[in-house]
Design a protein around this motif. Structure first.
Motif, short mmCIF file in Angstrom:
data_model
loop_
_atom_site.label_atom_id
_atom_site.label_comp_id
_atom_site.label_asym_id
_atom_site.label_seq_id
_atom_site.Cartn_x
_atom_site.Cartn_y
_atom_site.Cartn_z
N GLY A 56 2.55 -2.78 -0.20
CA GLY A 56 2.74 -4.17 0.20
C GLY A 56 3.81 -4.99 -0.33
O GLY A 56 3.96 -6.02 0.23
N LEU A 57 4.33 -4.42 -1.31
CA LEU A 57 5.54 -5.58 -1.76
C LEU A 57 6.89 -5.24 -1.02
O LEU A 57 6.97 -4.10 -0.53
N GLY A 58 7.65 -6.12 -0.89
CA GLY A 58 8.67 -6.17 -0.06
C GLY A 58 9.84 -5.52 -1.10
O GLY A 58 9.86 -5.64 -2.33
N THR A 59 11.08 -5.14 -0.33
CA THR A 59 12.07 -4.75 -1.04
C THR A 59 12.82 -5.79 -2.22
O THR A 59 13.29 -5.52 -3.33
N ALA A 60 12.65 -7.02 -1.86
CA ALA A 60 13.42 -8.07 -2.77
C ALA A 60 12.34 -8.13 -4.09
O ALA A 60 12.88 -8.21 -5.12
N GLU A 61 11.11 -8.23 -3.82
CA GLU A 61 10.23 -8.19 -5.04
C GLU A 61 10.40 -6.95 -5.93
O GLU A 61 10.33 -6.99 -7.20
N ILE A 62 10.55 -5.92 -5.40
CA ILE A 62 10.51 -4.46 -5.80
C ILE A 62 11.78 -4.67 -6.66
O ILE A 62 11.79 -4.06 -7.82
N SER A 63 12.78 -5.11 -6.00
CA SER A 63 14.12 -4.92 -6.99
C SER A 63 14.36 -5.87 -8.03
O SER A 63 14.48 -5.55 -9.12
N GLY A 64 13.57 -7.08 -7.96
CA GLY A 64 13.15 -7.64 -9.28
C GLY A 64 12.54 -6.92 -10.08
O GLY A 64 12.74 -7.00 -11.46
N VAL A 65 11.46 -6.10 -9.59
CA VAL A 65 10.59 -5.56 -10.62
C VAL A 65 11.39 -4.40 -11.18
O VAL A 65 11.24 -4.09 -12.52
N ARG B 48 -10.15 -11.48 4.89
CA ARG B 48 -10.11 -10.30 4.49
C ARG B 48 -8.92 -9.48 4.88
O ARG B 48 -8.25 -8.70 4.60
N ILE B 49 -8.85 -10.14 6.60
CA ILE B 49 -7.80 -9.35 7.10
C ILE B 49 -6.54 -9.73 6.56
O ILE B 49 -5.49 -8.76 6.33
N ARG B 50 -6.24 -11.01 5.94
CA ARG B 50 -4.92 -11.36 5.55
C ARG B 50 -4.81 -10.60 4.17
O ARG B 50 -3.71 -10.19 3.75
N SER B 51 -5.88 -10.19 3.30
CA SER B 51 -5.59 -9.74 2.08
C SER B 51 -5.35 -8.45 2.13
O SER B 51 -4.43 -7.51 1.65
N LEU B 52 -6.21 -7.68 3.21
CA LEU B 52 -5.75 -6.13 3.73
C LEU B 52 -4.38 -5.91 4.08
O LEU B 52 -3.58 -4.92 3.70
N LEU B 53 -3.89 -6.99 5.08
CA LEU B 53 -2.36 -6.72 5.52
C LEU B 53 -1.76 -6.93 4.28
O LEU B 53 -0.54 -6.24 4.23
N GLY B 54 -1.81 -7.92 3.37
CA GLY B 54 -0.99 -8.27 2.06
C GLY B 54 -0.92 -7.12 1.37
O GLY B 54 -0.01 -6.70 0.51
N ALA B 55 -1.99 -6.27 1.34
CA ALA B 55 -2.18 -5.11 0.51
C ALA B 55 -1.49 -3.81 1.11
O ALA B 55 -1.38 -2.73 0.56
N GLY B 56 -0.86 -4.11 2.37
CA GLY B 56 -0.19 -2.90 2.89
C GLY B 56 -0.93 -2.11 3.93
O GLY B 56 -0.34 -1.19 4.60
N LEU B 57 -2.16 -2.25 4.08
CA LEU B 57 -2.80 -1.88 5.55
C LEU B 57 -2.30 -2.39 6.76
O LEU B 57 -1.95 -3.47 6.63
N GLY B 58 -2.33 -1.41 7.85
CA GLY B 58 -1.98 -2.11 9.14
C GLY B 58 -2.92 -2.60 9.76
O GLY B 58 -4.09 -2.21 9.48
N THR B 59 -2.60 -2.97 10.80
CA THR B 59 -3.84 -3.74 11.94
C THR B 59 -4.66 -2.57 12.22
O THR B 59 -6.10 -2.77 12.41
N ALA B 60 -4.21 -1.38 12.68
CA ALA B 60 -4.84 -0.35 13.05
C ALA B 60 -6.02 0.09 12.21
O ALA B 60 -7.25 0.40 12.53
N GLU B 61 -5.53 0.37 10.85
CA GLU B 61 -6.56 0.84 9.79
C GLU B 61 -7.42 -0.34 9.69
O GLU B 61 -8.73 -0.05 9.29
#
Lengths: 128, 128
Positions: A56-65, B48-61
């Motif tokens: 879930g990290l984006g390229t900008a944040e990954i670049s920084g890391v 919960r939806i927001r945090s799962l999206l933020g963690a990289g899961l997609g809407t289908a999963e």
DNA sequence: CTAAACTCTGACATCGGTGTGAGAGTCAAT
DNA sequence: ATTGACTCTCACACCGATGTCAGAGTTTAG
């Protein structure tokens, strides 16, 4: 190594490797012909990029890391003091993601442990 | 509650709430006028939806994961046996993401603990 | 020298997730 | 009845991450 070899070894497309360079995640040398020359260490870097993107990290944040790490050195040093705030925020964000994923995983564990319902129609949805 | 209220309480735009419904993540009732009527529990679901999206899961999963939970019930039941495989795969994927994030966080911790370098130019980048 | 494979850049496209606006209907207070 | 706020659907747009293709240059083996 050239881009095709890095692609084969990492399973990441040539297109994406060029995009990662464009985003500052990879910094290959250039030969006089313009060809990219990657390092052995870039194989691991690409793996890390993939897992961080997937998390879930984006390229900008990954670049920084990635900018924070020093290759082949026991002691890891941030490149400048100003990045500490960014690093701490990145760390907090990761912590939040880990917490969210762990809680969701616990709920999944409970569901899996319960086993399949014999009356699926009777079970109400989490969002009824 | 109506969509505007849910938006205010969750901090998520009306547009996104409609998109989540479109993706099967939310299932509001409809009034005769066509207006959506959300439940109190939807406030937590959106979180919960927001945090799962933020963690990289997609809407289908996420939709599949949410389908597994039963609201206001001690015992969580999957809606059908076929989903167990999906749930286990989702679980493995979360484990992989957690591991990746934890390893990256450990590296960040080491960098943060080292403190700012007094000679940032001397420090080589992780990707030299 | 030749040819196949590889690589370059640039451009267009797709998909998921998100934002904005138009036109029209609904709700609720006055 | 009026009016402001809210909501509906539809459509277009943007951005990040990704894929595909074209035209041309480079590399390497034969």
């Amino acid at each position: 190594m050239r881009i095709g070899e890095l692609s084969r070894r990492t399973g990441v497309s040539v297109r994406l490797l060029r995009y990662y360079e464009e985003q500052g995640l990879l910094r290959p040398e250039r030969q006089p012909s313009g060809y990219r020359e990657f390092r052995e260490a870039d194989v691991a870097t690409v793996g890390r990029i993939r897992s961080l993107l997937g998390a879930g990290l984006g390229t900008a944040e990954i670049s920084g890391v990635l900018d924070c790490f020093v290759e082949d050195c026991e002691r890891l040093v941030p490149t400048c003091a100003e990045m500490l705030g960014d690093l701490e925020r990145a760390r907090e964000r990761m912590t939040g993601m880990i917490d969210d994923l762990q809680e969701s995983r616990r709920m999944l564990d409970a569901v899996i442990a319960a086993g399949p319902s014999e009356e699926p129609e009777r079970a109400m949805l989490y969002r009824p």
